[in-house]
Design an enzyme around this catalytic site. Sequence first.
Site, short mmCIF file in Angstrom:
data_model
loop_
_atom_site.label_atom_id
_atom_site.label_comp_id
_atom_site.label_asym_id
_atom_site.label_seq_id
_atom_site.Cartn_x
_atom_site.Cartn_y
_atom_site.Cartn_z
N ARG A 57 8.88 -6.02 1.95
CA ARG A 57 7.59 -6.44 2.50
C ARG A 57 6.67 -6.96 1.40
O ARG A 57 5.95 -7.95 1.59
CB ARG A 57 6.92 -5.30 3.28
CG ARG A 57 5.68 -5.76 4.04
CD ARG A 57 5.16 -4.70 4.98
NE ARG A 57 4.64 -3.54 4.26
CZ ARG A 57 4.17 -2.44 4.87
NH1 ARG A 57 4.17 -2.36 6.18
NH2 ARG A 57 3.72 -1.43 4.15
N LYS A 156 0.32 -8.12 3.48
CA LYS A 156 -0.46 -6.96 3.03
C LYS A 156 -1.21 -7.42 1.78
O LYS A 156 -0.80 -7.18 0.64
CB LYS A 156 0.47 -5.79 2.75
CG LYS A 156 -0.20 -4.43 2.82
CD LYS A 156 0.82 -3.33 2.94
CE LYS A 156 0.25 -1.96 2.68
NZ LYS A 156 -0.83 -1.56 3.57
N GLU A 189 -4.54 -2.60 15.91
CA GLU A 189 -4.14 -1.46 15.08
C GLU A 189 -5.37 -0.69 14.61
O GLU A 189 -6.49 -1.06 14.95
CB GLU A 189 -3.33 -1.95 13.87
CG GLU A 189 -4.12 -2.92 12.99
CD GLU A 189 -3.29 -3.58 11.88
OE1 GLU A 189 -2.20 -3.07 11.57
OE2 GLU A 189 -3.75 -4.58 11.36
#
Length: 293
Positions: A57, A156, A189
């Site tokens: 990721r 991210k 989220e």
Amino acid sequence: MGVMAGVTTIWLDGKWCDKESAVVSVFDHGLLYGDGVFEGIRVYGGHVFRLAAHIDRLYDSAQAIGLRVPMPKKEMASVTEELVRRSGLDDSYLRHVVTRGVGDLGLDPRKCGRPTVIIIADAIRLWPTEVYERGLRVVTAGTPIPQRESLSPRVKSLNYLPHILAKMEGIEAGADEVLMLDAAGHVAEGSGQNLFIVKNGIVRTPPPSAGILKGVTRDVVIELAHAAGRDVREELLNRYDVYTADEAFFTGTASEIVGIRQVDGRVIGGGGPGPVTRDLATRFRALTREAHD
Ligand code: PXG
């Protein structure tokens, strides 16, 4: 792990540092512009949980912003393992940060010679047990998640302002966590956690296309729910679905699985963590504390 008590240990561009010696330039574009990406990873009993998934990721986040991580994945993994050994911390929290590097005061990323790579091993700070027993009080944030057209939520990145502003709204309201929506009002989220609900035995969570970070814990929980023979559906959810759920919980590297007691004043199900939430939390604990990934 040895007799020494664990200490915060940092790898900064090839050098081993402690908290005081690990310093970054004020011209680093990670600081000046939030130009960079990061990861947060747990260590359980000296074992790094899902290291490969987190490294994948991290490199995908970097690739998405046109940033080349200046070391192969294999080296990133071995340095991480060595950092954990050096820290002496059996249970810790790791933070990987890769920034565009040191440039000048302009935006131009070409001025940044080499990306800055930081890996930190630090003590893990958790919510008290009572919070897990009573479940979280959650409010919906007025700050929506960032538009995917400008920055994919899958990245991210070091741009966490919307999530931080949402968290501040939660703190102001006396809540433990916030529920963030997309611009159309779909449930996305928490400020740093993924959301799941359970209704009539079916486990439901927003799909990555809903503008969420595809959490590593989320993926593990989906696997565990499948292994338990549960029906798991990744589908768009509205606040109505959350308010009327039998159970709701958040997942994240730091919090693992934490039940939700109420959302915007609506008590969810019986209030405390429900049976499915508890079962998944038990399975998660077995996976992290015994099987070590
Ligand atoms: N959504 C967002 C926006 C996140 O930042 C998660 C979901 C959960 O993903 P993982 O892979 O951890 O299951 C995150 C997690 C914190 C904190 O202190 C959390 C995150 C980043 C920084 C701090 O709670 N990311």
